[in-house]
Design an enzyme around this catalytic site. Structure first.
Site, PDB file in Angstrom:
ATOM      1  N   LYS A   1       2.261  -6.550  -0.142  1.00  0.00           N
ATOM      2  CA  LYS A   1       3.297  -6.348   0.426  1.00  0.00           C
ATOM      3  C   LYS A   1       3.290  -6.301   2.021  1.00  0.00           C
ATOM      4  CE  LYS A   1       2.610  -1.965   2.121  1.00  0.00           C
ATOM      5  NZ  LYS A   1       2.381  -1.614   3.624  1.00  0.00           N
TER       6      LYS A   1
ATOM      7  N   PRO B   1      -6.937  -8.665   2.202  1.00  0.00           N
ATOM      8  CA  PRO B   1      -7.492  -7.606   3.182  1.00  0.00           C
ATOM      9  C   PRO B   1      -7.427  -6.260   2.799  1.00  0.00           C
ATOM     10  CG  PRO B   1      -6.587  -9.386   4.356  1.00  0.00           C
ATOM     11  CD  PRO B   1      -6.035  -9.626   2.960  1.00  0.00           C
ATOM     12  N   VAL B   2      -8.432  -5.623   2.605  1.00  0.00           N
ATOM     13  CA  VAL B   2      -8.549  -3.825   2.551  1.00  0.00           C
ATOM     14  C   VAL B   2      -8.550  -3.126   3.893  1.00  0.00           C
ATOM     15  CG1 VAL B   2      -9.961  -2.033   1.852  1.00  0.00           C
ATOM     16  CG2 VAL B   2     -10.133  -4.212   0.711  1.00  0.00           C
TER      17      VAL B   2
ATOM     18  N   ALA C   1      -5.585  -2.764   5.514  1.00  0.00           N
ATOM     19  CA  ALA C   1      -4.845  -3.817   6.395  1.00  0.00           C
ATOM     20  C   ALA C   1      -3.366  -3.663   6.463  1.00  0.00           C
ATOM     21  CB  ALA C   1      -5.136  -5.356   5.754  1.00  0.00           C
ATOM     22  N   GLY C   2      -2.821  -2.615   5.738  1.00  0.00           N
ATOM     23  CA  GLY C   2      -1.405  -2.221   5.736  1.00  0.00           C
ATOM     24  C   GLY C   2      -0.745  -3.501   4.748  1.00  0.00           C
ATOM     25  N   LEU C   3      -1.409  -3.617   3.905  1.00  0.00           N
ATOM     26  CA  LEU C   3      -0.866  -4.783   2.998  1.00  0.00           C
ATOM     27  C   LEU C   3      -0.739  -4.237   1.523  1.00  0.00           C
ATOM     28  CD1 LEU C   3      -2.381  -8.111   4.227  1.00  0.00           C
ATOM     29  CD2 LEU C   3      -0.159  -7.331   4.572  1.00  0.00           C
ATOM     30  N   GLY C   4      -1.347  -3.229   1.233  1.00  0.00           N
ATOM     31  CA  GLY C   4      -0.983  -2.542   0.024  1.00  0.00           C
ATOM     32  C   GLY C   4      -1.624  -3.205  -0.954  1.00  0.00           C
ATOM     33  N   GLY C   5      -2.980  -3.892  -0.787  1.00  0.00           N
ATOM     34  CA  GLY C   5      -3.622  -4.546  -1.755  1.00  0.00           C
ATOM     35  C   GLY C   5      -4.187  -3.371  -3.007  1.00  0.00           C
ATOM     36  N   GLY C   6      -4.677  -2.343  -2.307  1.00  0.00           N
ATOM     37  CA  GLY C   6      -5.344  -1.467  -3.310  1.00  0.00           C
ATOM     38  C   GLY C   6      -4.190  -0.585  -4.332  1.00  0.00           C
TER      39      GLY C   6
ATOM     40  N   ASP D   1       2.143   4.307  -1.707  1.00  0.00           N
ATOM     41  CA  ASP D   1       2.918   2.973  -1.865  1.00  0.00           C
ATOM     42  C   ASP D   1       2.620   2.090  -3.441  1.00  0.00           C
ATOM     43  OD1 ASP D   1       3.520   2.733   0.734  1.00  0.00           O
ATOM     44  OD2 ASP D   1       1.573   1.516   1.090  1.00  0.00           O
TER      45      ASP D   1
HETATM   46  O1  C5P Z   1      -0.359   8.144  -0.121  1.00  0.00           O
HETATM   47  P1  C5P Z   1      -1.588   7.564   0.449  1.00  0.00           P
HETATM   48  O2  C5P Z   1      -2.903   8.253  -0.072  1.00  0.00           O
HETATM   49  O3  C5P Z   1      -1.528   5.972   0.553  1.00  0.00           O
HETATM   50  O4  C5P Z   1      -1.586   8.080   1.951  1.00  0.00           O
HETATM   51  C1  C5P Z   1      -2.708   8.069   2.818  1.00  0.00           C
HETATM   52  C2  C5P Z   1      -2.431   9.163   3.895  1.00  0.00           C
HETATM   53  O5  C5P Z   1      -1.421   8.631   4.784  1.00  0.00           O
HETATM   54  C3  C5P Z   1      -1.968  10.466   3.350  1.00  0.00           C
HETATM   55  O6  C5P Z   1      -3.268  11.481   3.165  1.00  0.00           O
HETATM   56  C4  C5P Z   1      -1.298  11.037   4.652  1.00  0.00           C
HETATM   57  O7  C5P Z   1      -1.999  11.389   5.500  1.00  0.00           O
HETATM   58  C5  C5P Z   1      -0.711   9.805   5.134  1.00  0.00           C
HETATM   59  N1  C5P Z   1       0.810   9.425   4.600  1.00  0.00           N
HETATM   60  C6  C5P Z   1       1.716  10.323   5.145  1.00  0.00           C
HETATM   61  N2  C5P Z   1       3.190  10.268   4.894  1.00  0.00           N
HETATM   62  C7  C5P Z   1       3.389   9.308   3.800  1.00  0.00           C
HETATM   63  C8  C5P Z   1       2.260   8.399   3.212  1.00  0.00           C
HETATM   64  C9  C5P Z   1       1.055   8.742   3.659  1.00  0.00           C
HETATM   65  O8  C5P Z   1       1.664  11.058   6.023  1.00  0.00           O
HETATM   66  N3  C5P Z   1       4.394   8.895   3.376  1.00  0.00           N
END
Ligand code: C5P
Length: 287
Positions: free
Chosen positions: A9, A90-91, A93-98, A132
């Site tokens: 994404k 890419p991991v 990377a801000g692309l939501g792969g995982g 995500d």
């Molecule tokens: O939800 P996810 O595990 O992907 O988020 C990783 C980290 O990003 C969270 O532990 C949190 O520190 C931060 N985060 C946040 N607010 C969000 C999504 C993520 O603070 N809406």
């Protein structure tokens, strides 16, 4: 055995609107799946096992495997699964792969294990795996809010071409969110306006990304990459999610290919992508 693609994404816009008591942040975002995808082969088996061509995460932290474990404990059976994962996205990377891998596993195993969970049940599990993950149960284009777990599908915008440019290092999403300052927060209006345009059949414009400045403060290499792509693409450039992948939105395929080539010549990983179609796919929350 099911074969399933797990697309990446990009965030066409992402506004953080405040900090929540649970430590997460409230945000409003327009998310778009694009045509760069991990490939999974998922079958039933004994226990839960993962085979992958990448060393992206230790086995017990892999989101695909954690998704399988979460669904298995929800249905309380002795079911098992084998997951083969070919990583293309890419991991870190801000692309939501995982996150996309995790959603693909939930959907595939819901079918293979005949768990029969609908959108609501799958979303609960998805939100427990990561902010995500619920988006990928809707896929396509969507407006997300809350922590990211509230998802409203949007119609597919007119075909858009993008260039993804990655500087080759991983970013910690948690660190980027922690580096936010209250000056970085906004009301969400710009993102809502973009979602409104898309709902009315407009092209996918681009909005803002409130994580960008925090990313640049923490990872100067991300800003260097951004400025390079900005020069190549004459503007219309943004960071996806918590980065560091930079996205150029030049409008047409030819221009996108030129930018990708020039970015590759600078030593960056670069790919031309467009919207990933939703038609014919099993997306439990796209109604
Ligand atoms: O939800 P996810 O595990 O992907 O988020 C990783 C980290 O990003 C969270 O532990 C949190 O520190 C931060 N985060 C946040 N607010 C969000 C999504 C993520 O603070 N809406």
């Amino acid at each position: 055995m099911l074969q399933i693609s797990a697309p990446a994404k990009i965030n066409l816009s992402l506004e953080v609107t405040g900090r929540r008591p649970d430590g997460f942040h409230d945000l409003v975002s327009v998310m778009q799946e694009v045509t760069l995808a991990d490939e999974l082969q998922i079958g039933t088996g004994h226990g839960l096992s993962l085979e992958t061509d990448s060393d992206h995460a230790p086995q017990d932290q892999d989101l695909a495997l954690r998704a399988a474990a979460a669904l298995r404990s929800q249905i309380g059976g002795t079911v098992g699964a084998t997951i083969q994962l070919r990583k293309r996205v890419p991991v870190g990377a801000g692309l939501g792969g995982g996150s996309s891998d995790a959603a693909a596993c939930l959907v595939a195993l819901n079918e293979l294990w005949k768990a029969d969970l609908g959108c609501t049940g799958l979303t609960k599990l998805a939100a427990g795996l990561g902010s995500d993950v619920p988006f990928f149960l809707t896929g396509g284009t969507a407006l997300t809010s809350g922590r990211g777990e509230r998802v409203v599908p949007l119609p597919e915008p007119r075909e858009s071409w993008y260039v993804l440019v990655n500087p080759g290092f991983h970013v910690s999403t948690r660190r980027v969110f922690e580096a936010l300052e209250s000056d970085d927060w906004t009301s969400g209006q710009e993102t809502l306006r973009l979602a409104g345009d898309i709902s009315r059949g407009g092209a996918a414009g681009i909005g803002v990304n409130n994580l960008q400045q925090a990313l640049f403060r923490l990872y100067p290499g991300a800003e260097t990459c951004f400025r390079s792509v900005e020069r190549l693409a004459s503007g219309r450039v943004f960071v996806s999610g918590s980065g560091p992948t930079v996205v150029a939105a030049p409008g047409d395929r030819g221009a996108a290919q030129q930018i990708a080539q020039a970015a590759a010549d600078l030593g960056y990983w670069a790919r031309v992508v467009r919207n990933y179609p939703t038609e014919g796919r099993q997306l439990p929350c796209r109604v």
